[in-house]
Design a protein around this motif. Structure first.
Motif, PDB file in Angstrom:
ATOM      1  N   ASN A  74      17.383 -36.665 -18.694  1.00  0.00           N
ATOM      2  CA  ASN A  74      17.810 -37.751 -19.563  1.00  0.00           C
ATOM      3  C   ASN A  74      17.897 -39.085 -18.816  1.00  0.00           C
ATOM      4  O   ASN A  74      18.016 -39.122 -17.591  1.00  0.00           O
ATOM      5  CB  ASN A  74      19.186 -37.437 -20.158  1.00  0.00           C
ATOM      6  N   GLU A  79       7.210 -41.690 -19.109  1.00  0.00           N
ATOM      7  CA  GLU A  79       6.239 -42.015 -20.156  1.00  0.00           C
ATOM      8  C   GLU A  79       5.313 -40.848 -20.453  1.00  0.00           C
ATOM      9  O   GLU A  79       4.799 -40.717 -21.559  1.00  0.00           O
ATOM     10  CB  GLU A  79       5.421 -43.241 -19.748  1.00  0.00           C
ATOM     11  N   ASN A  95      15.999 -36.738 -23.304  1.00  0.00           N
ATOM     12  CA  ASN A  95      16.566 -37.818 -24.101  1.00  0.00           C
ATOM     13  C   ASN A  95      16.523 -39.156 -23.368  1.00  0.00           C
ATOM     14  O   ASN A  95      16.623 -39.222 -22.149  1.00  0.00           O
ATOM     15  CB  ASN A  95      18.014 -37.502 -24.469  1.00  0.00           C
ATOM     16  N   TYR A  96      16.367 -40.214 -24.143  1.00  0.00           N
ATOM     17  CA  TYR A  96      16.425 -41.580 -23.624  1.00  0.00           C
ATOM     18  C   TYR A  96      15.415 -41.831 -22.513  1.00  0.00           C
ATOM     19  O   TYR A  96      15.742 -42.205 -21.390  1.00  0.00           O
ATOM     20  CB  TYR A  96      17.857 -41.911 -23.143  1.00  0.00           C
ATOM     21  N   ASN A  97      14.157 -41.585 -22.859  1.00  0.00           N
ATOM     22  CA  ASN A  97      13.050 -41.884 -21.959  1.00  0.00           C
ATOM     23  C   ASN A  97      12.044 -42.790 -22.680  1.00  0.00           C
ATOM     24  O   ASN A  97      12.394 -43.453 -23.656  1.00  0.00           O
ATOM     25  CB  ASN A  97      12.405 -40.584 -21.478  1.00  0.00           C
ATOM     26  N   LYS A  98      10.806 -42.817 -22.213  1.00  0.00           N
ATOM     27  CA  LYS A  98       9.788 -43.704 -22.768  1.00  0.00           C
ATOM     28  C   LYS A  98       8.571 -42.930 -23.276  1.00  0.00           C
ATOM     29  O   LYS A  98       7.458 -43.466 -23.329  1.00  0.00           O
ATOM     30  CB  LYS A  98       9.340 -44.712 -21.706  1.00  0.00           C
ATOM     31  N   LEU A  99       8.775 -41.678 -23.651  1.00  0.00           N
ATOM     32  CA  LEU A  99       7.660 -40.861 -24.124  1.00  0.00           C
ATOM     33  C   LEU A  99       7.042 -41.460 -25.384  1.00  0.00           C
ATOM     34  O   LEU A  99       7.731 -41.708 -26.368  1.00  0.00           O
ATOM     35  CB  LEU A  99       8.130 -39.434 -24.426  1.00  0.00           C
ATOM     36  N   ARG A 100       5.740 -41.665 -25.348  1.00  0.00           N
ATOM     37  CA  ARG A 100       5.030 -42.186 -26.524  1.00  0.00           C
ATOM     38  C   ARG A 100       4.358 -41.081 -27.322  1.00  0.00           C
ATOM     39  O   ARG A 100       4.086 -41.242 -28.511  1.00  0.00           O
ATOM     40  CB  ARG A 100       4.002 -43.224 -26.084  1.00  0.00           C
ATOM     41  N   VAL A 124      14.364 -34.450 -27.462  1.00  0.00           N
ATOM     42  CA  VAL A 124      13.595 -35.645 -27.100  1.00  0.00           C
ATOM     43  C   VAL A 124      14.151 -36.860 -27.849  1.00  0.00           C
ATOM     44  O   VAL A 124      13.425 -37.698 -28.375  1.00  0.00           O
ATOM     45  CB  VAL A 124      12.084 -35.463 -27.388  1.00  0.00           C
ATOM     46  N   ASN A 127      13.169 -41.629 -27.806  1.00  0.00           N
ATOM     47  CA  ASN A 127      11.960 -41.949 -27.075  1.00  0.00           C
ATOM     48  C   ASN A 127      11.118 -42.889 -27.942  1.00  0.00           C
ATOM     49  O   ASN A 127      11.657 -43.590 -28.801  1.00  0.00           O
ATOM     50  CB  ASN A 127      11.201 -40.667 -26.715  1.00  0.00           C
ATOM     51  N   ASP A 128       9.826 -42.908 -27.734  1.00  0.00           N
ATOM     52  CA  ASP A 128       8.958 -43.792 -28.510  1.00  0.00           C
ATOM     53  C   ASP A 128       7.868 -42.988 -29.218  1.00  0.00           C
ATOM     54  O   ASP A 128       6.738 -43.438 -29.347  1.00  0.00           O
ATOM     55  CB  ASP A 128       8.338 -44.850 -27.583  1.00  0.00           C
ATOM     56  N   ASN A 151      13.604 -41.543 -32.913  1.00  0.00           N
ATOM     57  CA  ASN A 151      12.214 -41.817 -32.572  1.00  0.00           C
ATOM     58  C   ASN A 151      11.573 -42.552 -33.752  1.00  0.00           C
ATOM     59  O   ASN A 151      11.966 -42.349 -34.898  1.00  0.00           O
ATOM     60  CB  ASN A 151      11.458 -40.514 -32.290  1.00  0.00           C
TER      61      ASN A 151
END
Length: 347
Positions: A74, A79, A95-100, A124, A127-128, A151
């Motif tokens: 987390n 990404e 949680n609280y990442n930059k996954l697109r 997840v 994220n994005d 998300n």
């Protein structure tokens, strides 16, 4: 007397600490600002749970932890993920990442070969991720509880859950998009037991089909809805939406702007035990409202617009069965017509 050099101090600051959580040894690397994953052979080999927060990088770390059962990643800047197989992993928190993109857990696209074949909990949150589909869950045959909150997902497609035979809990709260569409068979699942769905949008724009939204979740026991405006729904639409929920034991609809007599919602919920209709616009209860809810034990109508309650709406047979009744924060008129309720409370 010992002398601590600057390099020694930095080394100690960057060390991960072992903790015991739920009777398990945990390697805690939280809030360390590490540019790398420390390699302490004995710890990594025996670690069952790993917490890595506020990291700058983690690619390649997974192959160092073959025996992990829980992995917390987390609050990082992740990404994308380069996965390595961990057969014992059951809980994964990203949680609280930059996954697109939703991570691909399958090995070479296979539905049978999976990097984490025993994964049960996947989070997840925040994220994005803009797109989700049933193929994202292929090979996760033991997944029980995915959490996709916060998300920017725009569409919940048909058969989203079709490849999750052991799914029990699904959380979809506060998706960060202005326009979310729920396809008719999005929640279709024979195993789903608890669904929490919160989104600040009118039901008329959200649901593609009122008849089918909850029709194909035969084993759903708990439904928690929030902030979905039902102010413009007709009695017929409300009935179509909720009539399939015959096996519900807990129903919550928080701040959904329900203004009608809730009988149209509760009619089919014959075995419901708990009903929470807080923060709506309900003004009226009738002798039909809870007529079919013979097993009701917990009832909350807090923060509504109920001014008068007839004795027939809450008969003694219902009241004596309740373990909890919350009518607070309603503009009830304290007159002789409410004397029956006051007497019951004193009894």
């Amino acid at each position: 007397m010992s002398i601590v050099t600057e390099s020694t101090s930095t080394e100690r600051k960057n060390e991960c600490r072992e903790r015991i959580i739920h009777n398990q040894k945990v390697l805690n690397c939280s809030h360390r600002n590490l540019p790398y994953i420390p390699k302490t052979q004995q710890t990594t080999r025996n670690c069952r749970c790993c917490i890595l927060q506020h990291e700058n990088t983690f690619n390649g770390l997974l192959r160092e932890f073959n025996n992990l059962k829980a992995l917390f990643l987390n609050d990082n800047y992740i990404e994308n993920i380069k996965l390595s197989q961990i057969k014992h992993l059951k809980n994964l928190y990203l949680n609280y990442n930059k996954l697109r993109l939703f991570p691909d857990f399958s090995i070479n696209g296979s539905e049978k070969d999976c990097y984490f074949p025993n994964l049960e909990i996947l989070a997840v949150v925040s994220n994005d991720i803009k797109k989700i589909a049933s193929d994202n869950f292929k090979c996760l045959l033991k997944l029980k509880a995915p959490s996709l909150d916060k998300n920017p997902i725009k569409v919940l497609p048909n058969n989203l859950l079709s490849k999750l035979p052991n799914l029990e809990i699904l959380q979809l709260r506060f998706l960060l998009t202005d326009n979310l569409t729920l396809k008719p068979f999005a929640f279709k699942s024979a195993s789903l037991k608890m669904l929490q769905f919160e989104f600040n949008r009118p039901a008329t724009a959200l649901f593609d089909s009122f008849n089918d939204a909850f029709r194909f979740v035969p084993n759903l026991e708990t439904l928690k809805l929030g902030f979905i405006s039902m102010l413009l729904l007709t009695n017929q639409q409300l009935s179509a939406l909720f009539s399939p929920l015959a096996n519900i034991s807990m129903f919550k609809c928080f701040a959904c702007q329900i203004s009608q007599d809730p009988k149209v919602i509760l009619n089919s919920m014959r075995i419901v035990i708990e009903v929470d209709l807080q923060s709506n616009r309900i003004t009226t209860l009738s002798d039909e409202t809870f007529k079919n809810n013979k097993h009701l034990k917990y009832l909350s109508l807090r923060y509504n617009d109920i001014a008068h309650i007839q004795e027939s709406a809450l008969p003694v047979s219902l009241l004596n069965n309740l373990h909890s009744l919350d009518l607070s924060q309603n503009p009830c008129v304290c007159d002789c017509n409410l004397e029956w309720l006051i007497n019951w409370m004193k009894a």
